[in-house]
Motif scaffolding. Structure first.
Motif, short mmCIF file in Angstrom:
data_model
loop_
_atom_site.label_atom_id
_atom_site.label_comp_id
_atom_site.label_asym_id
_atom_site.label_seq_id
_atom_site.Cartn_x
_atom_site.Cartn_y
_atom_site.Cartn_z
N ALA A 66 15.67 -24.52 18.68
CA ALA A 66 16.39 -23.25 18.87
C ALA A 66 15.40 -22.10 18.91
O ALA A 66 14.40 -22.10 18.18
N ASP A 67 15.66 -21.11 19.76
CA ASP A 67 14.83 -19.92 19.77
C ASP A 67 14.95 -19.21 18.43
O ASP A 67 16.01 -19.21 17.80
N SER A 68 13.89 -18.59 18.00
CA SER A 68 13.84 -18.01 16.67
C SER A 68 14.59 -16.67 16.59
O SER A 68 14.40 -15.80 17.44
N PRO A 69 15.40 -16.47 15.54
CA PRO A 69 16.07 -15.19 15.32
C PRO A 69 15.28 -14.26 14.41
O PRO A 69 15.73 -13.15 14.12
N THR A 70 14.11 -14.68 13.95
CA THR A 70 13.39 -13.92 12.92
C THR A 70 13.04 -12.51 13.38
O THR A 70 13.33 -11.53 12.70
N ALA A 71 12.41 -12.39 14.54
CA ALA A 71 12.01 -11.07 15.02
C ALA A 71 13.23 -10.22 15.39
O ALA A 71 13.21 -9.00 15.27
N ILE A 72 14.30 -10.87 15.84
CA ILE A 72 15.53 -10.13 16.17
C ILE A 72 16.07 -9.45 14.92
O ILE A 72 16.42 -8.27 14.93
N VAL A 98 12.26 -8.32 22.45
CA VAL A 98 12.00 -9.02 21.19
C VAL A 98 11.62 -10.47 21.50
O VAL A 98 12.35 -11.17 22.21
N GLY A 99 10.51 -10.91 20.96
CA GLY A 99 10.09 -12.29 21.17
C GLY A 99 10.93 -13.26 20.36
O GLY A 99 11.35 -12.96 19.24
N THR A 100 11.18 -14.44 20.92
CA THR A 100 11.97 -15.47 20.22
C THR A 100 11.25 -16.82 20.20
O THR A 100 11.88 -17.86 20.03
N GLY A 101 9.94 -16.80 20.37
CA GLY A 101 9.17 -18.03 20.38
C GLY A 101 9.35 -18.83 19.11
O GLY A 101 9.48 -18.27 18.01
N SER A 102 9.39 -20.15 19.24
CA SER A 102 9.72 -20.99 18.10
C SER A 102 9.07 -22.36 18.23
O SER A 102 8.73 -22.80 19.33
#
Length: 207
Positions: free
Chosen positions: A163-169, A155-159
């Motif tokens: 903070a790394d993104s939790p959206t895709a998680i 899962v990508g966490t690019g932001s």
């Protein structure tokens, strides 16, 4: 840039309006979500993970530090349609107790993202060594958690933030829970029973 401090210095110290920063965050999250879902659609790992979760007799969910939030969310969503779902939280359920009784029909769904909290990795390794199946949800196919897993969902966490993104998680958690509910025997009956119980117990304020 592995630390939040370094990412803050690189991304947020520049003078910019709130609207510019908001647009950057939205665009980064949108692009990251699209890339993640396109990759998962192509490689089939999310379907493989769902199949393992459905086939298991017992399902354990684990996440340390910030990943505990993701593990808790998945535990809640899976529990709505499946029996035998347990969150390893080191309070009510301890990892040492789970690891002392791992069976080949058990599955562990573990979350770990950079900087890869050590407790999750150690438990995943021991769970796999004891004969259970480990599903890793992580940000890199070469991460320490992936090395201990049988099935890895990347899962990508690019932001654009520090903070790394939790959206895709969160989107992957939702998709995984949806796929398992669609395949699990008795899921609809369990959901209907829970709805009746929620009404009887007056859990929600909109009833």
């Amino acid at each position: 840039m592995t630390s939040p401090d370094a990412r803050y210095g690189a991304r947020l110290r520049r003078q910019s309006s709130a609207s510019v920063l908001l647009n950057a965050v939205i665009e980064a999250d949108r692009a990251n979500l699209e890339r993640t879902m396109a990759a998962l659609r192509a490689d089939g790992t999310l379907e493989q993970a769902a199949g393992r979760v459905v086939a298991a007799r017992r399902r354990f969910v684990l996440g340390s530090a910030k990943s505990r939030a993701h593990a808790t969310l998945l535990h809640l969503e899976l529990s709505a349609s499946l029996a035998g779902v347990t969150l390893i939280d080191e309070a009510a359920v301890r990892a040492i107790d789970v690891l002392s009784d791992v069976r080949p029909t058990d599955v562990l769904i573990a979350f770990s993202f950079r900087r890869y909290a050590r407790p999750t990795i150690v438990v995943a390794r021991e769970f796999a060594a004891a004969g259970g199946h480990v599903v890793a949800i992580t940000d890199d196919a070469g991460s320490p958690l992936a090395a201990a897993a049988h099935t890895t969902v990347v899962v990508g966490t690019g932001s654009a933030s520090f903070a790394d993104s939790p959206t895709a998680i969160s989107a992957v958690v939702h998709a995984l829970a949806t796929l398992t509910a669609a395949s699990a025997k008795g899921a609809r009956r369990r959901l209907a029973r829970r709805e009746g119980l929620a009404h009887a117990l007056a859990i929600y304020s909109d009833e």
